[in-house]
Write a protein that holds these residues in place. Structure first.
Motif, short mmCIF file in Angstrom:
data_model
loop_
_atom_site.label_atom_id
_atom_site.label_comp_id
_atom_site.label_asym_id
_atom_site.label_seq_id
_atom_site.Cartn_x
_atom_site.Cartn_y
_atom_site.Cartn_z
N TYR A 377 0.73 -1.20 -0.23
CA TYR A 377 0.06 -0.12 0.06
C TYR A 377 0.89 1.39 -0.11
O TYR A 377 2.10 1.30 0.60
CB TYR A 377 -0.90 0.02 1.21
CG TYR A 377 -1.85 -1.26 1.37
CD1 TYR A 377 -3.07 -1.51 0.68
CD2 TYR A 377 -1.37 -2.37 2.07
CE1 TYR A 377 -3.53 -2.67 0.59
CE2 TYR A 377 -2.02 -3.36 2.23
CZ TYR A 377 -3.33 -3.77 1.55
OH TYR A 377 -4.05 -4.59 1.78
N CYS A 378 0.41 2.31 -0.77
CA CYS A 378 1.46 3.33 -0.87
C CYS A 378 0.62 4.66 -1.04
O CYS A 378 -0.40 4.87 -1.54
CB CYS A 378 2.14 3.33 -2.32
SG CYS A 378 3.62 4.46 -2.36
N ASN A 416 -5.97 3.43 3.25
CA ASN A 416 -6.42 3.99 4.57
C ASN A 416 -6.32 2.81 5.61
O ASN A 416 -5.94 3.05 6.67
CB ASN A 416 -7.69 4.84 4.63
CG ASN A 416 -7.66 5.81 3.68
OD1 ASN A 416 -6.47 6.46 3.53
ND2 ASN A 416 -8.53 6.82 3.38
N PHE A 419 -3.05 1.38 6.45
CA PHE A 419 -2.23 2.29 7.39
C PHE A 419 -2.69 2.46 8.86
O PHE A 419 -2.17 2.61 9.90
CB PHE A 419 -2.26 3.84 6.93
CG PHE A 419 -1.97 4.96 7.56
CD1 PHE A 419 -0.44 4.90 7.42
CD2 PHE A 419 -2.56 5.85 8.39
CE1 PHE A 419 0.51 5.98 8.14
CE2 PHE A 419 -1.90 6.65 8.95
CZ PHE A 419 -0.41 6.85 9.09
N ARG A 423 1.03 -0.77 9.54
CA ARG A 423 1.79 0.10 8.73
C ARG A 423 3.07 -0.73 8.07
O ARG A 423 3.70 -0.09 7.55
CB ARG A 423 2.18 1.37 9.24
CG ARG A 423 1.24 2.19 10.14
CD ARG A 423 1.53 3.48 10.43
NE ARG A 423 0.77 4.09 11.25
CZ ARG A 423 0.46 5.23 11.88
NH1 ARG A 423 1.72 5.93 11.93
NH2 ARG A 423 -0.40 5.84 12.58
N VAL A 426 3.24 -0.36 4.40
CA VAL A 426 2.85 0.90 3.85
C VAL A 426 4.01 1.94 3.70
O VAL A 426 4.83 1.64 4.41
CB VAL A 426 1.75 1.54 4.69
CG1 VAL A 426 1.39 2.98 4.19
CG2 VAL A 426 0.58 0.68 4.85
N GLN A 455 6.71 2.57 6.27
CA GLN A 455 6.22 2.66 7.67
C GLN A 455 6.01 4.35 8.00
O GLN A 455 6.36 4.43 9.12
CB GLN A 455 6.67 1.81 8.52
CG GLN A 455 6.61 0.31 8.39
CD GLN A 455 7.74 -0.20 7.66
OE1 GLN A 455 8.75 0.41 7.79
NE2 GLN A 455 7.40 -0.80 6.54
N ASP A 458 2.07 9.24 11.25
CA ASP A 458 1.13 10.42 10.96
C ASP A 458 1.66 11.75 10.82
O ASP A 458 1.05 12.45 10.05
CB ASP A 458 0.09 10.40 12.56
CG ASP A 458 -0.68 9.21 12.74
OD1 ASP A 458 0.25 8.12 12.66
OD2 ASP A 458 -1.78 9.30 12.73
N LEU A 461 2.66 12.18 6.90
CA LEU A 461 1.66 12.44 6.28
C LEU A 461 0.87 13.67 6.32
O LEU A 461 0.56 14.25 5.10
CB LEU A 461 0.66 11.20 6.56
CG LEU A 461 0.83 9.72 6.15
CD1 LEU A 461 -0.13 8.57 6.29
CD2 LEU A 461 1.29 9.72 4.48
#
Length: 468
Positions: A377-378, A416, A419, A423, A426, A455, A458, A461
């Motif tokens: 997941y990216c 989502n 995440f 993670r 991710v 990984q 928060d 991001l």
């Protein structure tokens, strides 16, 4: 055959739609995330190539090239039907079309309806210009169907197509033919309306602006827009440096348009009836250029139909010109020969064509790196790169961009959830230096200007402005 051959983000969307179609997940009517751009035919063709070969970029490009080639054949057949004096001229004009740099890239692009509209427009032109005429009501029914398909696929062809079609059909219309045309138009239009009500309406950009200030700006920009379109070296609104051959070809096409307009004015004042089709064909050229005067951005792709209408108009003029004069011979043979001679190196130059946001080797390096580190997941800060990562990984890696909504909400939800849940699989990918400055201790430079953080926290991001 170029090592730079790469699907752009929208082509990757079509490639993923074809994969889902084969897997039985959905029947794609429109391009993902929008209620326009009839894409079923293109998606079905790509799906067929997946079954025959495998899921790769050539299996997306080649069926589009076959569709374009079929359209080119109908273009040739149309000119052949119209030709009264010279059977070589249709072939020469068709070769100019084939070698035109404006179609070097678009002849293979699965971009949600463009090639569908091109094919059906060429088919419709052949139907209306057949020497045996359109006698049956069934033909009018199919003309109605074709017009709806063109409108729903990519209506950019209609401003140029309708004057010619109306010119040919109007004198033959009667009550039964009108009813047959309506029988093709109305039920299929209603069916598409129902599909639109079910489709996502995520992507609905403002394409046109009819304000006076925008009109004045676009009138000034029109020569540059034409130049950028005819040389073919652009992507979306990014314009790149073209080869000398492409630029010469572009200038000659613009000069040809000016010549056609002058000739149409002359014939309108002197001998309208004898040259009525030519005058109407020039109107098709002007209408195609005309809607671009109201665009909200410098987008050469919206002129994609123009090359065909210009060459059609040029053919009609040449076919009606007096035979044997030096001017006539120059128009019919020398000018097409020069355009073909320039077009050949123009096409060859596209082997070096690259475009935003990445080159082929960069996309493959990114997907290889993510797969080696077991990333499934990216987060991607680029709305085009995310689709390339998903396609070239065969959907082993799912991506989302910074916004909370996207063309395919399932991808956003999957990233989502991963995440939030765990993670470990991710990552976040960035094509600027922002990620390196935000997280200098964890950011890894994969290739050129692409950075990744595995990984991500928060805070990373949030600093990269991803929304939830």
């Amino acid at each position: 055959m170029s090592p730079e051959l790469l699907l752009d983000g929208d082509e990757c969307v079509t490639g993923l739609m074809a994969k889902h179609f084969i897997e039985g997940k959905e029947i794609p009517i429109f391009f993902h995330g929008q209620a326009y751009g009839f894409a079923f035919i293109e998606t079905a063709l790509v799906s067929l190539f997946y079954l025959l070969f495998e899921m790769n970029d050539l299996s997306v490009k080649l069926p589009m090239l076959f569709m374009w080639t079929a359209g080119i054949l109908f273009f040739y057949k149309t000119l052949h039907e119209l030709s009264t004096k010279n059977k070589l001229l249709p072939l020469l004009i068709t070769l100019v079309f084939i070698f035109a740099p404006s179609w070097a890239l678009w002849s293979m692009k699965a971009r949600g309806g463009y090639l569908t509209s091109f094919f059906f427009s060429s088919l419709l032109m052949w139907i209306v210009f057949r020497k045996k005429g359109i006698k049956s009501n069934v033909s009018y029914f199919f003309i109605g169907l074709i017009l709806v398909i063109i409108y729903q696929s990519q209506p950019l062809w209609l401003p140029g197509l309708l004057p010619i079609v109306i010119y040919k059909l109007y004198p033959q219309l009667n009550r039964n033919k009108i009813l047959s045309l309506a029988a093709g138009l109305i039920p299929l239009s209603c069916s598409f309306l129902w599909f639109k009500m079910q489709a996502s309406n995520h992507w609905k950009p403002k394409v046109f602006d009819i304000s006076f200030s925008n009109l004045i700006h676009n009138i000034k920009d029109c020569p540059i827009l034409l130049f950028d379109h005819f040389n073919g070296w652009y992507f979306l609104y990014y314009v790149y440096k073209a080869s000398l051959a492409c630029n010469i070809f572009s200038c000659m096409m613009i000069g040809l348009i000016i010549f056609l307009i002058i000739a149409a004015i002359k014939y309108s004042l002197s001998n309208y009836k004898e040259h009525s089709l030519f005058i109407i064909s020039v109107l098709s050229v002007l209408f195609t250029i005309g809607y671009c005067l109201f665009l909200t951005e410098h987008a050469p792709r919206y002129l994609t139909p123009l090359t065909g209408f210009v060459l059609f108009s040029f053919f009609v003029m040449c076919d009606n010109s007096p035979a044997g004069t030096l001017v006539s011979l120059g128009l019919k043979y020398l000018l097409p020969a020069i355009l073909i001679a320039i077009g050949i190196p123009s096409l060859i130059s596209f082997k070096d064509y690259t475009f935003y946001p990445a080159r082929k080797i960069e996309v493959l390096s990114i997907t290889d790196y993510l797969e080696k580190h077991d990333i499934k997941y990216c987060f991607s800060n680029d709305g085009l790169l995310q689709w390339q990562i998903m396609f070239y990984s065969g959907e082993k890696i799912l991506c989302r961009e910074s916004d909370t909504e996207d063309r395919y909400p399932e991808y956003v939800e999957a990233v989502n959830n991963a995440f939030i849940r765990d993670r470990q699989h991710v990552a976040i990918i960035d094509n600027t230096a922002d990620l390196q400055s935000i997280s200098p201790d964890k950011a890894v430079n994969i290739v050129s200007h692409f950075y990744v953080v595995l990984q991500p926290s928060d805070e990373v991001l949030k600093d990269m402005e991803f929304k939830f």
